[in-house]
Enzyme design. Structure first.
Site, PDB file in Angstrom:
ATOM      1  N   HIS A 169       0.930  -1.279   0.067  1.00  0.00           N
ATOM      2  CA  HIS A 169      -0.069  -0.078   0.160  1.00  0.00           C
ATOM      3  C   HIS A 169       0.875   1.189  -0.308  1.00  0.00           C
ATOM      4  CE1 HIS A 169      -3.227   2.731   0.490  1.00  0.00           C
ATOM      5  NE2 HIS A 169      -3.924   1.959   1.542  1.00  0.00           N
ATOM      6  N   HIS A 172      -2.700   6.841  -0.617  1.00  0.00           N
ATOM      7  CA  HIS A 172      -3.614   7.552  -0.155  1.00  0.00           C
ATOM      8  C   HIS A 172      -3.201   8.141   1.351  1.00  0.00           C
ATOM      9  CE1 HIS A 172      -6.515   4.044  -1.346  1.00  0.00           C
ATOM     10  NE2 HIS A 172      -6.122   4.758  -2.334  1.00  0.00           N
ATOM     11  N   TYR A 174      -0.496   7.384   3.280  1.00  0.00           N
ATOM     12  CA  TYR A 174       0.013   6.572   4.451  1.00  0.00           C
ATOM     13  C   TYR A 174       1.639   6.473   4.482  1.00  0.00           C
ATOM     14  CZ  TYR A 174      -4.873   5.243   5.280  1.00  0.00           C
ATOM     15  OH  TYR A 174      -6.217   5.228   5.318  1.00  0.00           O
TER      16      TYR A 174
HETATM   17  C1  LIG Z   1     -14.831   0.001   3.255  1.00  0.00           C
HETATM   18  C2  LIG Z   1     -13.657   0.499   2.386  1.00  0.00           C
HETATM   19  C3  LIG Z   1     -12.257   0.352   2.724  1.00  0.00           C
HETATM   20  C4  LIG Z   1     -11.140   0.428   2.095  1.00  0.00           C
HETATM   21  N1  LIG Z   1      -9.803   0.263   2.483  1.00  0.00           N
HETATM   22  C5  LIG Z   1      -8.941   0.321   1.655  1.00  0.00           C
HETATM   23  C6  LIG Z   1      -7.659  -0.382   2.220  1.00  0.00           C
HETATM   24  O1  LIG Z   1      -7.469  -0.831   3.346  1.00  0.00           O
HETATM   25  N2  LIG Z   1      -6.705  -0.258   1.235  1.00  0.00           N
HETATM   26  C7  LIG Z   1      -6.804   0.431   0.194  1.00  0.00           C
HETATM   27  O2  LIG Z   1      -5.770   0.631  -0.702  1.00  0.00           O
HETATM   28  N3  LIG Z   1      -8.074   1.053  -0.355  1.00  0.00           N
HETATM   29  C8  LIG Z   1      -9.014   0.796   0.727  1.00  0.00           C
HETATM   30  N4  LIG Z   1     -10.224   1.298   0.131  1.00  0.00           N
HETATM   31  C9  LIG Z   1     -10.423   2.128  -1.334  1.00  0.00           C
HETATM   32  C10 LIG Z   1     -10.950   0.745  -2.324  1.00  0.00           C
HETATM   33  O3  LIG Z   1      -9.840  -0.151  -2.392  1.00  0.00           O
HETATM   34  C11 LIG Z   1     -11.128   1.504  -3.758  1.00  0.00           C
HETATM   35  O4  LIG Z   1     -10.183   2.047  -4.213  1.00  0.00           O
HETATM   36  C12 LIG Z   1     -12.274   2.543  -3.703  1.00  0.00           C
HETATM   37  O5  LIG Z   1     -13.430   1.919  -2.710  1.00  0.00           O
HETATM   38  C13 LIG Z   1     -12.892   2.996  -4.876  1.00  0.00           C
HETATM   39  O6  LIG Z   1     -13.372   1.789  -5.478  1.00  0.00           O
HETATM   40  P1  LIG Z   1     -15.040   1.413  -5.917  1.00  0.00           P
HETATM   41  O7  LIG Z   1     -15.314   2.692  -6.232  1.00  0.00           O
HETATM   42  O8  LIG Z   1     -15.040   0.207  -6.713  1.00  0.00           O
HETATM   43  O9  LIG Z   1     -15.714   1.184  -4.473  1.00  0.00           O
HETATM   44  C14 LIG Z   1     -11.206   1.205   0.674  1.00  0.00           C
HETATM   45  C15 LIG Z   1     -12.546   1.257   0.647  1.00  0.00           C
HETATM   46  C16 LIG Z   1     -13.641   1.139   1.079  1.00  0.00           C
HETATM   47  C17 LIG Z   1     -15.108   1.510   0.535  1.00  0.00           C
END
Ligand SMILES: Cc1cc2nc3c(=O)[nH]c(=O)nc-3n(C[C@H](O)[C@H](O)[C@H](O)COP(=O)(O)O)c2cc1C
Length: 365
Positions: A169, A172, A174
């Site tokens: 990762h 974002h 981090y």
């Molecule tokens: C509940 C939730 C938890 C997430 N946790 C992470 C994470 O642990 N690591 C990460 O890189 N992105 C995380 N994301 C971002 C998602 O991987 C993804 O990039 C984002 O939801 C956009 O995709 P979507 O429009 O298909 O939901 C999270 C998103 C959601 C909704």
């Protein structure tokens, strides 16, 4: 839909998937004490049975204090947590899906109360979660070396468990992104510099250590992003030339694929071209890329994290896949709501899809 580019196998020398659909990494906080249990294994198994090509796990902590932001976020070290992940791998493998854990270190956080180990030192380049806010001392050389070693250990463990790949990762805001961004990396040593190439040294050393720990044939992915939560307007690379510095540094370090995170898979990255972020990264790095963002969300998503998006536009995903703009596409919230999303799309059972609702963020179904 079976002729769709979405359902063509992906044939990377180090990672072969049955289709182009990736489950996006999503933090779930259902692993008390950092140990994923049978409910977590079942949750991933259902997405494998539902036809996903590659499952990326929720962000998981590495062997450094404070790497995860919550006690219910799973770890990827220690006998109990690794036994839990072995059960996940064993549950997913028979479904035909590939599985890769996402290694997460949050770095400095604006709210100290979110840390799981209050007495642990915070790892971050300059103790800054955000410009103008300092919450800790900069990492020492010894802390940097041990953190890199912890990533490498996690990768070796993933390979030993039978995972198909690992994802770092690096997005974002981090830890790794805190090194990349000049506003949170204020060091005056060799871990910083005026260029993205210089600030990418920490990320590159993590990749190199993981490569050394896993050998030449194991697939190492990294997720990167232009923006940082909570401010989506910030850009890490303002020009293609800056982005090229970052992605070629990562490619030279030995990363195999880049996962290009953004709010919308088709968002135009730079003026003068319709190419998306994943498109630019593929073009500049020569590596395979994963796009992500609102795929399969046919209604505006109502969640606290993401507001007001347009339609999912699967035909636009297919068009860009077909054109080779990117290689795989990650699906997040649509897969939280519907574990069978991929199979339903493949079979044209669009009317059977379960639409996303914020209630799926808080349950593991
Ligand atoms: C509940 C939730 C938890 C997430 N946790 C992470 C994470 O642990 N690591 C990460 O890189 N992105 C995380 N994301 C971002 C998602 O991987 C993804 O990039 C984002 O939801 C956009 O995709 P979507 O429009 O298909 O939901 C999270 C998103 C959601 C909704």
């Amino acid at each position: 839909m079976s002729d769709s580019p979405l359902f063509q196998p992906f044939d990377h020398p180090k990672l072969k998937t049955r289709n182009r659909i990736v489950m996006a990494p999503m933090t779930r906080k259902f692993s008390p004490g950092g140990v994923p249990g049978a409910n977590v294994a079942d949750y991933y198994r259902r997405r494998g049975e539902g036809g996903v090509g590659l499952i990326l796990s929720e962000g998981v902590g590495i062997r450094r204090n404070g790497s995860r932001p919550d006690k219910a976020v799973p770890n990827f070290f220690g006998d109990d947590a690794l036994a839990g992940w072995q059960a996940v791998v064993d549950a997913v493998k028979p479904t035909g899906a590939c599985f890769a854990p996402q290694f997460w270190h949050v770095g400095a956080r604006p709210d100290d109360t979110t840390r799981n180990l209050p007495d642990a030192p915070i790892d971050s380049p300059s103790g800054m979660p955000w410009p103008g806010k300092t919450v800790a001392e900069p990492m020492t050389e010894a802390a940097i070396a041990d953190t890199i070693a912890a990533y490498a250990e996690a990768a070796a463990n993933a390979k030993a468990l039978g995972c198909n790949a690992v994802e770092i990762h690096g997005a974002h805001g981090y830890l790794i992104d805190q090194f990349l961004w000049d506003a949170t990396n204020q060091r005056d040593d060799g871990w910083n510099g005026p260029t993205l190439k210089e600030r990418a040294r920490f990320a590159a050393e993590v990749v190199k250590a993981m490569r050394a720990a896993t050998g030449p044939d194991f697939a190492i992915l990294m997720r990167i992003s232009q923006d940082k939560s909570p401010d989506g307007s910030i850009r890490l690379a303002n020009t293609p030339a800056e982005l090229e510095q970052l992605v070629t540094t990562l490619a030279d370090a030995g990363v195999d694929m880049l996962h290009c995170s953004g709010a919308r898979f088709s968002r135009r990255e730079f003026e003068g071209s319709d190419l998306s972020f994943a498109g630019w990264v593929k073009k500049l790095s020569g590596l395979a890329t994963i796009a992500v963002g609102t795929v399969g969300l046919d209604v505006p998503a109502k969640s606290k994290l993401f507001d007001s998006f347009g339609p999912g536009e699967l035909d636009e995903v297919e068009r860009r896949l077909d054109a080779g703009e990117f290689d795989l596409v990650a699906v997040g919230r649509a897969l939280l709501a519907d574990p069978d999303w991929a199979n339903k799309v493949r079979d044209g059972r669009i009317d059977e899809l379960i639409g996303f609702d914020a209630k799926y963020m808080t349950k593991l179904h």
